[in-house]
Design a protein around this motif. Structure first.
Motif, short mmCIF file in Angstrom:
data_model
loop_
_atom_site.label_atom_id
_atom_site.label_comp_id
_atom_site.label_asym_id
_atom_site.label_seq_id
_atom_site.Cartn_x
_atom_site.Cartn_y
_atom_site.Cartn_z
N ASN A 82 0.81 -1.22 0.00
CA ASN A 82 0.00 0.00 0.00
C ASN A 82 0.84 1.27 0.00
O ASN A 82 0.40 2.30 0.50
CB ASN A 82 -0.93 -0.01 1.21
N ALA A 83 2.04 1.19 -0.55
CA ALA A 83 2.87 2.39 -0.65
C ALA A 83 2.17 3.44 -1.49
O ALA A 83 1.65 3.16 -2.57
CB ALA A 83 4.22 2.03 -1.27
N GLY A 84 2.14 4.67 -0.97
CA GLY A 84 1.52 5.76 -1.70
C GLY A 84 0.01 5.87 -1.54
O GLY A 84 -0.59 6.79 -2.07
N VAL A 85 -0.61 4.92 -0.84
CA VAL A 85 -2.06 4.94 -0.62
C VAL A 85 -2.33 5.56 0.74
O VAL A 85 -1.74 5.17 1.74
CB VAL A 85 -2.65 3.53 -0.70
N SER A 86 -3.25 6.52 0.78
CA SER A 86 -3.58 7.20 2.02
C SER A 86 -4.99 6.80 2.45
O SER A 86 -5.96 7.01 1.71
CB SER A 86 -3.49 8.72 1.83
N ALA A 87 -5.09 6.19 3.63
CA ALA A 87 -6.38 5.80 4.18
C ALA A 87 -6.35 6.05 5.68
O ALA A 87 -5.32 5.88 6.33
CB ALA A 87 -6.68 4.34 3.90
N PRO A 88 -7.48 6.50 6.28
CA PRO A 88 -7.50 6.75 7.72
C PRO A 88 -7.16 5.48 8.50
O PRO A 88 -7.79 4.43 8.31
CB PRO A 88 -8.95 7.18 7.98
N PRO A 89 -6.17 5.54 9.37
CA PRO A 89 -5.78 4.31 10.09
C PRO A 89 -6.88 3.74 10.96
O PRO A 89 -6.95 2.53 11.16
CB PRO A 89 -4.58 4.77 10.92
#
Length: 492
Positions: A453-460
């Motif tokens: 998931n490098a480069g993917v932004s999702a709320p932890p």
């Protein structure tokens, strides 16, 4: 995280450690693969152990490959037993995760969870069944002509060895199968009760009224005692539970839990299920204060999950392509060795060429896995446990090494053509490729989430709830909303 109230009982010996049913189903499928591998490994171990031992006793080699030197006995008495025992040891981890909770040791201020007791009987029964199948195969493959000409005491000793092996496997099945059935029935009853409460029970909201640190850690995560209060038709209910959590999401007064309970038995803890909310809840001001203390060289416990980096690292995307290219290179070496064998060593036994072809196929499967991983195929979004494919080249090398390197054309080292020299080097390169594939397995297990998931932004918080929530659609929403592929990759 959704769990039964009984799992969080402060006086019990379990902790809630639930996972999304999407990941659980994938881990259950991978568990079947693991158990199948254990059965095959013990079948090979039983066949070789009985066959090679009997062959040595009657003076006829069980494996028809002359000039192998000590490689076949070494593999039979040392390498194969080590492989089968290790496979049984590591397979228990998946069973712990699938079962939904972890049993732990209480002494001291820091302890680790381990597989529940039912995992060991399952492994033992699988191993015993595989060993019996291998012994049956050995009876078919034994050199019966040499057997008939052997001395009576040699025949008697071989029969005694067979009887010992068979008796051991049968006694294991007799003692362990009832335990497997008992644990399975209990687990199925718990799952039916869980679904009945979630689908048809009443729902309420509980608030955290007390937070107490126990001074203990489970798997390097702090253990908390929480007081919860929620309304029921019979009035408010107060309970005390024990949970673990990452320090960054340590519980705070006023936070909320979703509660499901059976209206017909609101006081039955086995029919009360809690789900801790993370999204929209308060978090501690100083999460570092909850870290487990450092022990030796292991360092202090984590503040956040390993898949949750503080800042994106662009190099991770390139890292998965580097591993994929290394896997492709190893597969190319093995395929070249397979293709050149008929020209370089026309006298190579058929069994040796077959072992080489199997090794090449395992390295090709490993390369395909890494290419799928590098291109982020959606299969990884469903918790597919494919690390066993990455380990296959290393595992099959235990049969490839003695069969190919121990064969007459290679063992004698009397090469007089360039193609023979080149092919022999490719054989050695295939062994190195198998070792590299095994090392890459650890990279896949340890860094899979970060690389994938490098480069993917999702709320932890959403990721954490999806990984530990009972809602099967939660993981799919991560993929459609953010492109985040959640999954579980484990070592076989």
């Amino acid at each position: 995280m959704t769990f039964a109230l009984t799992l969080a009982d402060p006086e019990g010996d379990t902790f809630p450690c639930p996972a999304s049913p999407v990941i659980v189903r994938a881990q259950r499928r991978s568990l079947r693969v693991r158990l199948g591998f254990i059965a095959l490994a013990w079948a090979a171990n039983g066949a070789m152990l009985a066959g090679v031992t009997a062959g040595l006793l009657v003076g006829e080699p069980f494996v028809p490959a002359s000039g192998t030197g000590p490689l076949v006995p070494l593999s039979t008495y040392l390498l194969l037993p080590i492989l089968t025992i290790v496979s049984m040891t590591v397979a228990g981890e998946a069973q712990k995760r699938i079962y939904g909770y972890s049993v732990h040791l209480l002494p001291g201020t820091s302890h680790n969870s381990f597989a529940p007791r039912w995992g060991r009987p399952v492994n033992r029964c699988t191993a015993a069944a595989g060993c019996l199948a291998g012994l049956a195969a050995a009876l078919v493959l034994l050199p019966w002509d040499a057997w008939a000409d052997a001395a009576w005491w040699r025949q008697a000793l071989a029969v005694l060895l067979f009887a010992v092996f068979v008796a051991g496997a049968l006694l294991t099945l007799r003692s362990q199968l009832p335990r497997v059935r008992l644990f399975r029935e209990r687990h199925e009853a718990e799952q039916r009760r869980f679904r009945a409460v979630l689908d048809g029970g009443a729902r309420s909201v509980a608030r955290v009224t007390r937070v107490e640190r126990t001074g203990q850690w489970l798997d390097s995560l702090p253990v908390f005692l929480l007081g919860l209060t929620w309304p029921t038709p019979d009035g408010p209910r107060d309970v005390t539970i024990r949970i673990t959590e990452y320090p960054c999401w340590a519980p705070v007064l006023g936070n909320e839990f979703d509660v499901w309970y059976d209206p017909g038995a609101p006081g039955d803890d086995s029919r009360v299920h809690l789900r801790r909310r993370l999204i929209g809840q308060r978090v501690p001001d100083r999460p570092e204060s909850f870290r487990a203390p450092a022990v030796g060289d292991s360092g202090a416990g984590p503040v956040t999950p390993r898949w949750m980096p503080s800042t994106p690292v662009p190099g991770w995307a390139a890292e998965r392509w580097i591993y994929a290219l290394l896997a492709l290179l190893g597969a190319a070496v093995a395929c070249a060795a397979t293709a050149l064998t008929p020209t370089a060593f026309p006298g190579m036994p058929g069994i040796a060429w077959l072992c080489l072809a199997v090794e090449s196929g395992a390295l090709l499967a490993n390369a395909v896995l890494w290419l799928a991983f590098a291109t982020r195929r959606p299969r990884f979004a469903h918790g597919a446990d494919l690390a066993w494919i990455a380990a296959l080249p290393f595992l099959t090398a235990f049969g490839y090494a003695p069969a190919v390197l121990g064969a007459d054309p290679v063992w004698r080292f009397d090469f007089d053509r360039d193609v023979e020299v080149l092919t022999s080097w490719l054989y050695g390169g295939t062994i190195l490729a198998a070792l590299l594939a095994f090392l890459l397995t650890f990279a896949l297990v340890a860094r899979s989430h970060r690389m994938l998931n490098a480069g993917v932004s999702a709320p932890p918080e959403e990721i954490e709830e999806a990984l530990r929530h009972h809602d099967p659609a939660a993981i799919e929403r991560l993929r459609t909303r953010y492109g985040y592929l959640a999954g579980g990759v484990q070592l076989i």
